[in-house]
Design a protein around this motif. Sequence first.
Motif, PDB file in Angstrom:
ATOM      1  N   SER A   1       0.826  -1.218   0.000  1.00  0.00           N
ATOM      2  CA  SER A   1       0.000   0.000   0.000  1.00  0.00           C
ATOM      3  C   SER A   1       0.852   1.256   0.000  1.00  0.00           C
ATOM      4  O   SER A   1       0.442   2.295  -0.522  1.00  0.00           O
ATOM      5  N   LEU A   2       2.069   1.161   0.588  1.00  0.00           N
ATOM      6  CA  LEU A   2       2.983   2.307   0.607  1.00  0.00           C
ATOM      7  C   LEU A   2       3.849   2.374  -0.645  1.00  0.00           C
ATOM      8  O   LEU A   2       4.716   3.244  -0.752  1.00  0.00           O
ATOM      9  N   LYS A   3       3.636   1.411  -1.579  1.00  0.00           N
ATOM     10  CA  LYS A   3       4.394   1.342  -2.835  1.00  0.00           C
ATOM     11  C   LYS A   3       5.896   1.190  -2.589  1.00  0.00           C
ATOM     12  O   LYS A   3       6.734   1.819  -3.250  1.00  0.00           O
ATOM     13  N   GLN A   4       6.216   0.335  -1.612  1.00  0.00           N
ATOM     14  CA  GLN A   4       7.593   0.011  -1.292  1.00  0.00           C
ATOM     15  C   GLN A   4       7.863  -1.456  -1.639  1.00  0.00           C
ATOM     16  O   GLN A   4       6.932  -2.260  -1.707  1.00  0.00           O
ATOM     17  N   PRO A   5       9.134  -1.823  -1.859  1.00  0.00           N
ATOM     18  CA  PRO A   5       9.448  -3.218  -2.193  1.00  0.00           C
ATOM     19  C   PRO A   5       8.968  -4.188  -1.112  1.00  0.00           C
ATOM     20  O   PRO A   5       9.164  -3.961   0.079  1.00  0.00           O
ATOM     21  N   ILE A   6       8.365  -5.274  -1.550  1.00  0.00           N
ATOM     22  CA  ILE A   6       7.837  -6.272  -0.617  1.00  0.00           C
ATOM     23  C   ILE A   6       8.955  -6.916   0.189  1.00  0.00           C
ATOM     24  O   ILE A   6       8.741  -7.334   1.335  1.00  0.00           O
ATOM     25  N   VAL A   7      10.158  -6.995  -0.383  1.00  0.00           N
ATOM     26  CA  VAL A   7      11.292  -7.585   0.333  1.00  0.00           C
ATOM     27  C   VAL A   7      11.516  -6.882   1.661  1.00  0.00           C
ATOM     28  O   VAL A   7      11.811  -7.515   2.690  1.00  0.00           O
ATOM     29  N   LEU A   8      11.344  -5.559   1.680  1.00  0.00           N
ATOM     30  CA  LEU A   8      11.501  -4.817   2.927  1.00  0.00           C
ATOM     31  C   LEU A   8      10.423  -5.207   3.932  1.00  0.00           C
ATOM     32  O   LEU A   8      10.682  -5.263   5.138  1.00  0.00           O
ATOM     33  N   GLY A   9       9.226  -5.487   3.434  1.00  0.00           N
ATOM     34  CA  GLY A   9       8.158  -5.945   4.325  1.00  0.00           C
ATOM     35  C   GLY A   9       8.516  -7.254   4.996  1.00  0.00           C
ATOM     36  O   GLY A   9       8.258  -7.455   6.196  1.00  0.00           O
ATOM     37  N   TYR A  10       9.125  -8.165   4.248  1.00  0.00           N
ATOM     38  CA  TYR A  10       9.565  -9.437   4.833  1.00  0.00           C
ATOM     39  C   TYR A  10      10.612  -9.211   5.918  1.00  0.00           C
ATOM     40  O   TYR A  10      10.582  -9.855   6.978  1.00  0.00           O
ATOM     41  N   ILE A  11      11.536  -8.305   5.667  1.00  0.00           N
ATOM     42  CA  ILE A  11      12.602  -8.051   6.648  1.00  0.00           C
ATOM     43  C   ILE A  11      12.024  -7.460   7.928  1.00  0.00           C
ATOM     44  O   ILE A  11      12.399  -7.862   9.045  1.00  0.00           O
ATOM     45  N   VAL A  12      11.105  -6.516   7.784  1.00  0.00           N
ATOM     46  CA  VAL A  12      10.451  -5.936   8.964  1.00  0.00           C
ATOM     47  C   VAL A  12       9.652  -7.003   9.700  1.00  0.00           C
ATOM     48  O   VAL A  12       9.664  -7.069  10.943  1.00  0.00           O
ATOM     49  N   ALA A  13       8.958  -7.872   8.955  1.00  0.00           N
ATOM     50  CA  ALA A  13       8.208  -8.963   9.591  1.00  0.00           C
ATOM     51  C   ALA A  13       9.142  -9.881  10.371  1.00  0.00           C
ATOM     52  O   ALA A  13       8.806 -10.328  11.480  1.00  0.00           O
ATOM     53  N   GLY A  14      10.318 -10.150   9.828  1.00  0.00           N
ATOM     54  CA  GLY A  14      11.278 -10.981  10.545  1.00  0.00           C
ATOM     55  C   GLY A  14      11.750 -10.336  11.823  1.00  0.00           C
ATOM     56  O   GLY A  14      11.892 -11.011  12.859  1.00  0.00           O
ATOM     57  N   PHE A  15      11.963  -9.035  11.785  1.00  0.00           N
ATOM     58  CA  PHE A  15      12.371  -8.330  13.005  1.00  0.00           C
ATOM     59  C   PHE A  15      11.271  -8.396  14.062  1.00  0.00           C
ATOM     60  O   PHE A  15      11.543  -8.624  15.256  1.00  0.00           O
ATOM     61  N   LEU A  16      10.018  -8.227  13.643  1.00  0.00           N
ATOM     62  CA  LEU A  16       8.907  -8.270  14.592  1.00  0.00           C
ATOM     63  C   LEU A  16       8.730  -9.664  15.201  1.00  0.00           C
ATOM     64  O   LEU A  16       8.327  -9.798  16.362  1.00  0.00           O
ATOM     65  N   ALA A  17       9.023 -10.715  14.429  1.00  0.00           N
ATOM     66  CA  ALA A  17       8.827 -12.086  14.913  1.00  0.00           C
ATOM     67  C   ALA A  17      10.065 -12.657  15.593  1.00  0.00           C
ATOM     68  O   ALA A  17      10.034 -13.794  16.063  1.00  0.00           O
ATOM     69  N   SER A  18      11.138 -11.889  15.655  1.00  0.00           N
ATOM     70  CA  SER A  18      12.398 -12.407  16.189  1.00  0.00           C
ATOM     71  C   SER A  18      12.469 -12.248  17.703  1.00  0.00           C
ATOM     72  O   SER A  18      11.750 -11.436  18.293  1.00  0.00           O
ATOM     73  N   PRO A  19      13.365 -12.983  18.349  1.00  0.00           N
ATOM     74  CA  PRO A  19      13.579 -12.813  19.796  1.00  0.00           C
ATOM     75  C   PRO A  19      14.127 -11.431  20.156  1.00  0.00           C
ATOM     76  O   PRO A  19      14.092 -11.051  21.332  1.00  0.00           O
ATOM     77  N   ASN A  20      14.624 -10.682  19.148  1.00  0.00           N
ATOM     78  CA  ASN A  20      15.143  -9.339  19.421  1.00  0.00           C
ATOM     79  C   ASN A  20      14.041  -8.318  19.648  1.00  0.00           C
ATOM     80  O   ASN A  20      14.319  -7.179  20.028  1.00  0.00           O
ATOM     81  N   MET A  21      12.781  -8.703  19.398  1.00  0.00           N
ATOM     82  CA  MET A  21      11.629  -7.818  19.614  1.00  0.00           C
ATOM     83  C   MET A  21      10.868  -8.322  20.830  1.00  0.00           C
ATOM     84  O   MET A  21      10.081  -9.274  20.740  1.00  0.00           O
ATOM     85  N   PRO A  22      11.064  -7.715  21.999  1.00  0.00           N
ATOM     86  CA  PRO A  22      10.493  -8.265  23.239  1.00  0.00           C
ATOM     87  C   PRO A  22       8.997  -8.019  23.416  1.00  0.00           C
ATOM     88  O   PRO A  22       8.377  -8.629  24.276  1.00  0.00           O
ATOM     89  N   TYR A  23       8.408  -7.144  22.618  1.00  0.00           N
ATOM     90  CA  TYR A  23       7.012  -6.754  22.850  1.00  0.00           C
ATOM     91  C   TYR A  23       6.018  -7.573  22.028  1.00  0.00           C
ATOM     92  O   TYR A  23       4.826  -7.271  22.028  1.00  0.00           O
ATOM     93  N   MET A  24       6.496  -8.574  21.315  1.00  0.00           N
ATOM     94  CA  MET A  24       5.617  -9.399  20.491  1.00  0.00           C
ATOM     95  C   MET A  24       5.994 -10.868  20.659  1.00  0.00           C
ATOM     96  O   MET A  24       7.104 -11.188  21.104  1.00  0.00           O
ATOM     97  N   PRO A  25       5.071 -11.773  20.294  1.00  0.00           N
ATOM     98  CA  PRO A  25       5.436 -13.205  20.298  1.00  0.00           C
ATOM     99  C   PRO A  25       6.606 -13.431  19.350  1.00  0.00           C
ATOM    100  O   PRO A  25       6.727 -12.765  18.315  1.00  0.00           O
ATOM    101  N   SER A  26       7.475 -14.354  19.677  1.00  0.00           N
ATOM    102  CA  SER A  26       8.655 -14.608  18.853  1.00  0.00           C
ATOM    103  C   SER A  26       8.786 -16.094  18.556  1.00  0.00           C
ATOM    104  O   SER A  26       8.205 -16.936  19.252  1.00  0.00           O
ATOM    105  N   VAL A  27       9.541 -16.413  17.513  1.00  0.00           N
ATOM    106  CA  VAL A  27       9.752 -17.803  17.133  1.00  0.00           C
ATOM    107  C   VAL A  27      10.573 -18.505  18.208  1.00  0.00           C
ATOM    108  O   VAL A  27      11.384 -17.880  18.905  1.00  0.00           O
TER     109      VAL A  27
END
Length: 577
Positions: free
Chosen positions: A27-53
Amino acid sequence: MSQLEPLIADLALILICAGVMTLLFKSLKQPIVLGYIVAGFLASPNMPYMPSVTDMHGVHVWSEIGVIFLLFALGLEFSFKKILKMGAAPIIAAICIILAMMYVGACTGELFGWSRMDCIFLGGMLAMSSTTIIFKAFDDMGLRQQRFAGLVLSVLIIEDILAIVLMVVLSTMAVSKEFEGSQMFNSILTLGLYLVLWFTVGLYFIPMVLRKLKPLMNDETLLITALALCFGMVVTASAAGFSAAFGAFVMGSILAETVEAEQIEHLVAPVKNLFGAIFFVSVGMMVDVALIIEYIVPIISIIAAVILGQTILSTCGFLISGQSLKTSMQCSFSLTQIGEFAFILATLGMSLHVTSEFLYPIVVTVSVFTTFTTPYMIRLAEPAYNMVARMLPAKWMAKLERNTDETDEQAPDELQQLYNDCFKRFIFTMLINSVLCIAIMAIMLYYGQPIIASLVPAEWVHPVTALVALILCSPFLWMLLKSGGDSPEVNKLWESGARWRVRLTAYGLLRILITAVFVSYFVDYAMPWSSWLGIFALVAILFIIYYSSVLEKQGDRLTRNFTDNLSAREKMSEQNN
């Protein structure tokens, strides 16, 4: 209630985060690859405020499968014939850019006192621009039909191929811990032999098998067959000491020459998208904010090295390849980012335990920033050119604007063109058949000889092994010795004067010499005790090969089948059009 496996729960989290982020970035007309990278950061153990793998090992295995599918898909889009038709300009430009950017990356790492392997891998990562991001940027900005855009995409294809070579070389350096030129030469030579061997064997047999199985092929069976071939080559490449991704690329490039290539590419795309998404999400999981803050100065320095290095050094590379200053600047400003191969090289370095942990998040951060700036850098190319044009003297501009690709160069005469075509066929014939003979010799020594040793007396092992190998190599030795030597083109050159006769005679003698080298090896292996008898056997075998009508029929059939398979896709496209 049954307990859900951690890997399944992790997959659910990864896909949910990836789905939300890709929709947002779309929707922001940005490369989808960047969306995947941000999603990985959100799902990683390095993000303490969300569930992580919880099962990082399982995610790592799936990400390796993602790399395999990404390289397989890249191979399906690749064509050796397209590379040959591009001419020298993209090849020269790509080599200049890669060498220059590898040097810039290595020097940048040395400024911060990083290890030698960190510097070498950083140089490799900075040398590869992102095909996906540039392709999308050109598409969004309506530049796909521009001349400079076609040149950029050609350079990106060459970079992708050289990236595969770089992966193999870096893997060898990492494992052997050696940096000598002989080690690199051996690695590149082995890589070349492997490529030629499997491309030749695969292109001869795979289209033939697919044709015979065509009545049984629907979308499902074709997909399974293609993936079976892909993973079979992955195993073969790993056994030969290469990376799994390299094997996937080789099989993709073989299938790219078949008439089923487009259908396979269409069928593999959803699988590639799924596992490719997991790979890029796993890249995002490596982002550590604390490390980014700690290494903010190297990050800024590397971003500057990418942007300035590509805009200045790549411009020089395109100028060397014969482009005008304006075209060179438009091309170089389009390449100011790093992308997918940087992640793959970073993953390779970590899996081999030869790069530091901080390098991965640094490269990801640099990639994210340079991806965002790519459209703006493409737009900046023309204003930058206008500024440079005002600053440079008129004499310099006149020279820099001379576009050697568009000047009316004198075309070679008919005989020279005929000679060039014959020379290319000679090199192709020599390379293919020499590699096949070497492969047969190696297979007989490593696998055939132990079997023969269990069947015949000890004193007969070497002669029988040599005889079997010679029989198997004989059609290829005939092609090496005689194929194409009596063609209408060669006969026309022979009748056109002494100048051409001398060259054709030299090639004929060289073919005899190369064939004699192979035959003499077999003779020496079979009976090393008798020099005179060996010489007589060598001459007799060469005479039999040269005049054998059976080998001539076999050689002609092999050549015809290989040529038909190589041109089958083009013929089908012409018929459809």
